[in-house]
Design an enzyme around this catalytic site. Structure first.
Site, PDB file in Angstrom:
ATOM      1  N   HIS A 121      -8.036   3.257   6.988  1.00 37.65           N
ATOM      2  CA  HIS A 121      -6.874   2.509   7.476  1.00 37.65           C
ATOM      3  C   HIS A 121      -5.761   3.426   7.988  1.00 37.65           C
ATOM      4  O   HIS A 121      -4.871   2.982   8.710  1.00 37.65           O
ATOM      5  CB  HIS A 121      -6.345   1.551   6.398  1.00 37.65           C
ATOM      6  CG  HIS A 121      -5.584   2.206   5.292  1.00 37.65           C
ATOM      7  ND1 HIS A 121      -6.141   2.476   4.060  1.00 37.65           N
ATOM      8  CD2 HIS A 121      -4.299   2.636   5.207  1.00 37.65           C
ATOM      9  CE1 HIS A 121      -5.227   3.030   3.273  1.00 37.65           C
ATOM     10  NE2 HIS A 121      -4.104   3.136   3.943  1.00 37.65           N
ATOM     11  N   ASP A 151     -13.318   2.295   3.114  1.00 37.75           N
ATOM     12  CA  ASP A 151     -12.019   2.822   3.547  1.00 37.75           C
ATOM     13  C   ASP A 151     -11.985   4.355   3.533  1.00 37.75           C
ATOM     14  O   ASP A 151     -11.033   4.973   3.042  1.00 37.75           O
ATOM     15  CB  ASP A 151     -10.884   2.272   2.678  1.00 37.75           C
ATOM     16  CG  ASP A 151      -9.520   2.400   3.360  1.00 37.75           C
ATOM     17  OD1 ASP A 151      -9.493   2.668   4.579  1.00 37.75           O
ATOM     18  OD2 ASP A 151      -8.495   2.251   2.681  1.00 37.75           O
ATOM     19  N   SER A 225      -1.453   7.549   1.279  1.00 30.99           N
ATOM     20  CA  SER A 225      -2.820   7.115   1.556  1.00 30.99           C
ATOM     21  C   SER A 225      -3.631   8.231   2.194  1.00 30.99           C
ATOM     22  O   SER A 225      -3.200   8.845   3.169  1.00 30.99           O
ATOM     23  CB  SER A 225      -2.822   5.900   2.483  1.00 30.99           C
ATOM     24  OG  SER A 225      -2.327   4.768   1.825  1.00 30.99           O
TER      25      SER A 225
END
Length: 466
Positions: A121, A151, A225
């Site tokens: 993402h 992911d 992230s």
């Protein structure tokens, strides 16, 4: 005389108490002495245990120093076309203005020649990816491969020199209560290090992809992230991925993809260009007090098998309905997340030793994992299978499940129209793959009607209710 004796005794006891307190608190080994290291010894009937009450007992500096040079800043530049509804309405103008959007995140260098792992993402829909190292050097990166389900994305830069990199640890060996460091770039603050403990393992957040997170209380915020979660030796135990928060920023818990899963995906992308998914081939649910009572079994932990998929490794090994999986290899299986997390780190044709309870007897069954593409399930007389690369390319899609065959007598007359169609959604829930579809259908009764959106063999979108 009696009063004098009483006063003397009180004075003596006061002196002894004062001297004892001084020795306890201020002597060379006293609690407030310079030599004391804030260590408390707890005695119990089981022996003596030393408990650290100070951060001085754990040194994070070495792990932090090693990791900050291997964690990078990831800049994602994407371009979108924004239309003007007023111009379209009054003047029939069908064009649009192109706007540039910039997103940021983190990544971890995993090889000296510039391979970098991050979250999918973080780089999704990017037209340009820029990597900035800890020494402020910047490079353009190319995408080697991605796995949207888990992911994970693998990037590559050419720095023209050997780069520092992080080594992988065995995430299955991580223990609850163990210290961990989260390293990343929250809010564009580069090289940020936070510390916490492993709060839980195999945490299932009911996402459509990974269902076995490492949970920590190390502070993780937007921008973290794709960054590193490392142990006190600076070894990678997870890729920081998400937080659970009502505000969108850190409020207590963060979640990381275990390093064993990330490493397996990376190896697949480098070797095959896509992810090789192995499956056990069982459907069912995890046990708890309520489920065990309803099923009439004594065990309250483990994975209860309700169905075994046709032609799967589980079927060939003889696993059946009613078996309870309690261990795979050396990994204890108490929940579905335990099972899925361990299997997700395996490939097709890998052999695993499955420990089951059958009729109150424990048995070890060797199972060879099947390839995910041959996994199929049946519902309402429709046998379904995952789509392959040719289907994705032909219909310009990246998800869906295909109708392999029709066994429902009421639908037999429509077999030519339905067989080969690709289901995109069931009751408005995206049918990403068979695992997702199985989770949707396991809560539905065969007598309930369901709505399906699908692509037929001519590429047309159709909707049916069965």
């Amino acid at each position: 005389m009696k009063r004098f004796s009483t006063l003397f005794l009180v004075s003596l006891l006061s002196g002894v108490t004062t001297l004892g307190a001084y020795k306890l608190l201020f002597d060379d080994n006293g609690y407030f002495s310079k030599n004391h290291n804030n260590i408390t010894t707890l005695a119990s009937e089981y022996g003596v245990k030393t408990v650290g009450l100070s951060a001085n007992t754990v040194d994070f500096t070495e792990a932090a120093e090693k990791t900050i040079h291997t964690v990078v800043h990831v800049k994602n530049v994407s371009r979108t076309t924004v239309s003007n509804p007023l111009l379209e309405y009054f003047y029939g103008f069908r064009g649009g203005q192109e706007q540039e959007q910039v997103g940021t995140g983190s990544g971890v260098i995993i090889s000296e020649d510039g391979y970098i792992v991050t979250n999918n993402h973080v780089v999704k829909d990017a037209s340009l990816i820029e990597i900035t190292l800890n020494n402020k050097q910047s490079f353009k990166a190319k995408v080697i491969g991605t796995d949207s389900k888990m992911d994970i994305a693998l990037l590559k830069i050419d720095a023209g020199e050997k780069l520092p990199y992080t080594t992988f640890a065995n995430s299955d060996s991580v223990r609850i209560g163990e210290w961990a460091l989260a390293v990343g770039n929250p809010y564009n603050l580069t090289s940020t290090v936070t510390a916490g403990i492993i709060s839980a393992k195999a945490r299932n957040l009911d996402t459509s992809g990974i269902q076995s997170f490492i949970q920590t209380d190390a502070a993780v915020n937007p921008g973290n992230s794709g960054g590193a979660l490392v142990n006190t030796r600076g070894e990678l135990i997870g890729i920081n991925t998400m937080i659970s928060s009502p505000t969108g920023s850190y409020t207590g818990y963060s979640f990381a993809i275990p390093s064993n899963i990330a490493r397996k995906i990376i190896q697949d992308l480098m070797e095959f260009g896509n992810v090789q998914r192995g499956i056990l081939g069982v459907e069912g649910g995890e046990l708890n007090a309520l489920a065990s009572k309803e099923l009439g079994v004594k065990e309250t932990e483990g994975f209860y098998i309700k169905k075994v998929s046709k032609n799967s490794g589980a079927e060939k090994a003889g696993l059946g309905k009613g078996d309870i999986i309690i261990k795979i290899d050396d990994q204890n299986i108490a929940t579905y997340a335990d099972l899925s997390g361990y299997i997700n780190a395996k490939r097709p044709n890998d052999k695993v030793e499955v420990t089951i309870i059958r009729n109150e007897n424990t048995k070890v069954v060797p199972v060879i994992l099947s390839k995910n593409e041959i996994f199929n399930t049946e519902f309402k007389g429709l046998e379904l299978e995952n789509i392959d690369g040719l289907d994705k390319k032909k219909f310009h899609i990246d998800y869906g499940v295909k109708i392999k065959s029709i066994t429902n007598e009421n639908l037999k007359q429509y077999e030519n129209d339905l067989k080969g169609n690709i289901i995109l959604s069931i009751d408005n829930i995206k049918a990403k793959d068979l695992e997702t579809v199985s989770n949707i259908l396991k809560n539905k009764d065969e007598s309930q009607s369901i709505q399906m959106e699908m692509i037929n063999k001519n590429g047309q979108i159709i909707r049916i209710i069965i």
